[in-house]
Design an enzyme around this catalytic site. Structure first.
Site, PDB file in Angstrom:
ATOM      1  N   ARG A 242     -22.448   8.146  71.441  1.00 61.53           N
ATOM      2  CA  ARG A 242     -23.026   7.539  72.637  1.00 61.53           C
ATOM      3  C   ARG A 242     -23.496   6.136  72.264  1.00 61.53           C
ATOM      4  NH1 ARG A 242     -20.683  10.859  75.059  1.00 61.53           N
ATOM      5  NH2 ARG A 242     -21.483  12.449  76.488  1.00 61.53           N
ATOM      6  N   GLU A 271     -22.933   1.251  79.426  1.00 67.31           N
ATOM      7  CA  GLU A 271     -21.596   1.397  80.012  1.00 67.31           C
ATOM      8  C   GLU A 271     -21.672   1.886  81.462  1.00 67.31           C
ATOM      9  OE1 GLU A 271     -20.197   4.327  76.955  1.00 67.31           O
ATOM     10  OE2 GLU A 271     -19.785   5.600  78.680  1.00 67.31           O
ATOM     11  N   HIS A 289     -14.652   4.453  76.606  1.00 70.76           N
ATOM     12  CA  HIS A 289     -15.101   5.850  76.562  1.00 70.76           C
ATOM     13  C   HIS A 289     -13.936   6.806  76.886  1.00 70.76           C
ATOM     14  CE1 HIS A 289     -18.916   8.535  77.074  1.00 70.76           C
ATOM     15  NE2 HIS A 289     -17.905   9.233  76.600  1.00 70.76           N
TER      16      HIS A 289
HETATM   17  C1  DGY Z   1     -18.139  14.032  76.104  1.00 67.61           C
HETATM   18  O1  DGY Z   1     -17.514  15.063  76.331  1.00 67.61           O
HETATM   19  O2  DGY Z   1     -19.338  14.029  75.839  1.00 67.61           O
HETATM   20  C2  DGY Z   1     -17.381  12.762  76.174  1.00 67.61           C
HETATM   21  O3  DGY Z   1     -18.097  11.709  75.647  1.00 67.61           O
HETATM   22  C3  DGY Z   1     -16.988  12.490  77.606  1.00 67.61           C
HETATM   23  O4  DGY Z   1     -18.128  12.169  78.317  1.00 67.61           O
END
Ligand code: DGY
Length: 329
Positions: A242, A271, A289
């Site tokens: 993240r 983001e 992402h």
């Molecule tokens: C997750 O599955 O956490 C990915 O980052 C998609 O949001």
């Protein structure tokens, strides 16, 4: 609308087969064309709904829960769930679910692809070529960092971290070191060829460091100026976890001054807005992402979220609950 069928909301557009699957059981409100609702709009749409299918972009917090007292379950189409205030959901008796396992290998593939692209300067060299700057071949043209045989570091050794470790150890002959809140048991360490080290050793020894830890308030800017300063000047840093885990300003400064060689980022603190300074440094690979983004995997994630809604609202159970204590109430 049949009053006996619960109503659910799909907060972002999903694949038609997922909507059909839900329609076998529920009155379904969906959002074609795909739009991103504000928190207020989301709360309005959730009136009268027992369940919601969310992505990482929709926050399920105290305010939303207070505005939607009928809500029983929020099924996230993501393994990460930092968009959920889980204690508040538990207090309100709302189940949260996520989508582990179905995305592990695909996400690990991408983590490794980003590592490779970062180390071998794939996007930087493509931009150079597309801009018409390639006039002649030279021996050191876009010479990058070696990957095979170099030390792979992993911060956060859950399922995806272990899958990346296997790729490095078994596919690329890399010594793998990792740090995690808890150490893996020896059989798991052996299966992915990884050795546990302290946090400081991880930053100091890795040639290529991949971040795969969950985002929590405690993990905010866990990689900042001090951690980057411990890294080798030839090292690369990849973040598929993240955005908030990395202090982006500190990273930009380090990349500009070549205090590390390069970075690859799939996730960003604000983001989909991207820190404009990141766009000005050449030695960073940026992707929107997409680590779990293959059609089979994104479909499996959405189907798992749908199955959680169905299992909970029709039978009171769930496949991948985050706060299972809610189910026993
Ligand atoms: C997750 O599955 O956490 C990915 O980052 C998609 O949001």
């Amino acid at each position: 609308m049949s009053p006996s069928r619960p109503a659910v909301l799909i907060a972002r557009a999903v694949f038609p087969e997922v909507v059909e699957h839900l329609r076998q059981h529920f009155e379904v409100e969906t959002t074609p064309p795909d739009v991103f609702w504000s928190a207020t709009e989301l709360a309005e749409r959730l009136q009268g709904k027992s369940g919601v299918m969310t992505t990482g972009g929709e926050r399920v917090d105290r305010t939303l829960l207070a505005a939607c007292p009928q809500l029983k379950i929020a099924a996230n189409i993501a393994v990460g769930y930092n968009n959920f205030d889980l204690p508040a959901m538990t207090a309100a008796g709302v189940l949260g679910t996520n989508t582990p396992d179905v995305l592990t290998e695909t996400t690990a593939d991408f983590g490794f692809a980003l590592l490779m692209a970062t180390a071998r300067r794939v996007t930087e060299s493509e931009h150079f070529l597309r801009a018409g700057k390639w006039k002649e071949w030279s021996l050191d043209l876009f010479a990058g960092a070696e990957v095979h045989g170099r030390t792979l570091g992993i911060l956060g050794m859950g399922r995806i971290g272990q899958a990346i470790a296997r790729r490095g150890a078994l596919g690329f002959g890399m010594p793998v070191i990792y740090h995690n809140r808890s150490r893996l048991d020896p059989s798991k360490e052996a299966a992915c060829g990884a050795r546990y080290v302290s946090r400081d050793e991880l930053f100091a020894q890795a040639d290529h460091l991949v971040l795969v830890l969950p985002y929590t308030p405690q993990a905010h800017h866990t990689v900042g100026a001090a951690e980057i300063a411990r890294m080798k000047p030839t090292a690369t840093l990849v973040n598929i976890a993240r955005g908030g885990i990395v202090d982006e300003d500190a990273l930009v400064a380090a990349l500009r001054e070549r205090r590390i060689a390069a970075a690859g980022l799939d996730v960003f603190e604000g983001e989909p807005q991207v820190n404009p300074a990141l766009l000005t440094v050449p030695n960073v690979v940026l992707t929107p992402h997409i680590a779990s983004a293959t059609l089979p995997t994104r479909t499996a994630m959405a189907m798992l979220a749908a199955d959680n809604l169905i299992a909970y609202l029709t039978e009171g159970r769930a496949l991948t609950p985050l706060n299972p204590q809610v189910m026993t109430r």
